[in-house]
Design an enzyme around this catalytic site. Structure first.
Site, PDB file in Angstrom:
ATOM      1  N   GLY A 162       0.780  -1.315   0.017  1.00 55.81           N
ATOM      2  CA  GLY A 162       0.070  -0.120   0.140  1.00 55.81           C
ATOM      3  C   GLY A 162       0.762   1.295  -0.110  1.00 55.81           C
ATOM      4  O   GLY A 162       0.476   2.123   0.551  1.00 55.81           O
ATOM      5  N   TYR A 172     -14.152  -3.876   8.145  1.00 54.47           N
ATOM      6  CA  TYR A 172     -12.580  -3.288   8.580  1.00 54.47           C
ATOM      7  C   TYR A 172     -12.429  -3.665   9.906  1.00 54.47           C
ATOM      8  O   TYR A 172     -11.274  -4.196  10.275  1.00 54.47           O
ATOM      9  CB  TYR A 172     -12.672  -1.749   8.403  1.00 54.47           C
ATOM     10  CG  TYR A 172     -11.436  -1.110   8.747  1.00 54.47           C
ATOM     11  CD1 TYR A 172     -10.509  -1.196   7.643  1.00 54.47           C
ATOM     12  CD2 TYR A 172     -10.948  -0.411   9.934  1.00 54.47           C
ATOM     13  CE1 TYR A 172      -9.291  -0.349   7.916  1.00 54.47           C
ATOM     14  CE2 TYR A 172      -9.763   0.120  10.050  1.00 54.47           C
ATOM     15  CZ  TYR A 172      -8.845   0.256   9.027  1.00 54.47           C
ATOM     16  OH  TYR A 172      -7.689   0.357   9.242  1.00 54.47           O
TER      17      TYR A 172
END
Length: 288
Positions: free
Chosen positions: A33, A178
Site C-alpha cells: 500500500g 474493517y
C-alpha cells in the site's frame, strides 16, 4: 537461497542513532500500500533513514511515480512493484523480484487494505465488497508473511509490522468489515510471533492513530476532525521496531501518537498486556 554478505542485523548494529538511521542503513524494507497515505509516508521515512525500500501497490503508474519521488528526495534505492496483495502468484513474484533486485527483506510492513464502502450495519453491506475488505487485510498480510518470513527465519533476522487499528480492539458497527479484518490481523500477528519465539524475527501490531490520508478523509466519521496523528510519529515507531529497539513488544499492539517511545524502550510487558483477551465477568468466571 544463497546470498552474499549483508549488513549487520539492527540488533547487532553499532553506533545506533536515536532515529535508527545508522542501524537501518543498508537494510531492505518492503511496504505494501506504498503509493499513497500511510504507506507513502513510511516509504519516504524509511528511505531517508538509509533503507532500500520496495513499494508494493495495485496502481502501477501511481506507485512508480511515488517511488521515483522518494529516490529523488532521499537518494535511496527504491523499487516499485505493482501487485494485488490478495493474489498469491503476484505476491510470490513480487517478493522474488524484491529479493533479486534489492536483497532479502529485513522489514516487512503490511499496510495495504480496503475500508467499508459505506457506514452501514453489516446486513446492509454488499457481501462481495465486505469480504474484499477482510481479504485485503487478512489474506494480504498472510500471503506477504508466507513469502517473506521463511527467508527471515533462514537468516535468523527480520521484523514484520502489521498496520493495526483501534477498530481491531473496539469494533465500530458501521465499519464491521474493517473491524473484523483488523481483529483477524491482530490474531495473525500474535500467532506468528509465537511461532517465531526463540528466533531473532519479531512481529508487531502498530496502530497509526488517525492520520490525515485520502482514506480517512473519505470516511464520514472523520468529517470535521482536526486532531490528526502526525505521520512522522508512525515512521518513528516503525523505524524503532526495525532497529531492534522494541523487541520485547513482539506479538503486541502499539499505538503511534499515544505510546511514548522512551517508555516503550524501557518497558517489558507482562502476561497478555496489549493482546486481545476476554475480560472476566467477575471472580467466579470459569474462563478467567
Amino acid at each position: 537461497m544463497a546470498e552474499g554478505p549483508r549488513p549487520p542485523h539492527p540488533s547487532q548494529a553499532q553506533g545506533r542513532t536515536r532515529d535508527g538511521a545508522t542501524a537501518l542503513a543498508g537494510q531492505v524494507a518492503l511496504v505494501t500500500g506504498a503509493s499513497t497515505g500511510i504507506g507513502r509516508h513510511l516509504v519516504d521515512g524509511l528511505a531517508s533513514r538509509g533503507m532500500a525500500v520496495a513499494g508494493l501497490a495495485r496502481n502501477g503508474d501511481r506507485l512508480a511515480a511515488a517511488m521515483d519521488e522518494v529516490t529523488a528526495a532521499t537518494g535511496a534505492r527504491t523499487l516499485a512493484v505493482a501487485a494485488d496483495v490478495t493474489d498469491r502468484a503476484a505476491v510470490d513474484d513480487a517478493v522474488a523480484r524484491v529479493r533479486e533486485e534489492l536483497g532479502p527483506v529485513d522489514l516487512l510492513v503490511n499496510n495495504a487494505g480496503l475500508i467499508d464502502a459505506a457506514e452501514e450495519p453489516l446486513w446492509e453491506a454488499d457481501p462481495d465488497q465486505w469480504w474484499a475488505v477482510v481479504e485485503s487485510h487478512v489474506r494480504g498480510a498472510f500471503l506477504l508473511a508466507r513469502a517473506v518470513v521463511p527467508w527471515m527465519v533462514l537468516r535468523n533476522r527480520g521484523r514484520v509490522v502489521d498496520i493495526a487499528s483501534g477498530m481491531g480492539v473496539r469494533a465500530r458497527p458501521e465499519y464491521s468489515a474493517y473491524s473484523v479484518a483488523k481483529t483477524g490481523l491482530m490474531r495473525m500477528t500474535e500467532a506468528l510471533a509465537g511461532a517465531l519465539e526463540g528466533l531473532d524475527v519479531r512481529v508487531f501490531d502498530v496502530a497509526p492513530g488517525v492520520v490525515d490520508t485520502p482514506m480517512t478523509r473519505a470516511m464520514p466519521m472523520w468529517q470535521g476532525f482536526t486532531d490528526w496523528t502526525p505521520p512522522e510519529l508512525v515512521v518513528e515507531l516503525v523505524a524503532a521496531i526495525a532497529a531492534g529497539e522494541l523487541d520485547q513488544w513482539s506479538g503486541r499492539f502499539l499505538r503511534a501518537g499515544a505510546d511514548d517511545l522512551a517508555v516503550l524502550r524501557a518497558t517489558t510487558p507482562d502476561g497478555a498486556a496489549r493482546q486481545l483477551r476476554l475480560q472476566p465477568y467477575g471472580d467466579g468466571d470459569p474462563l478467567a
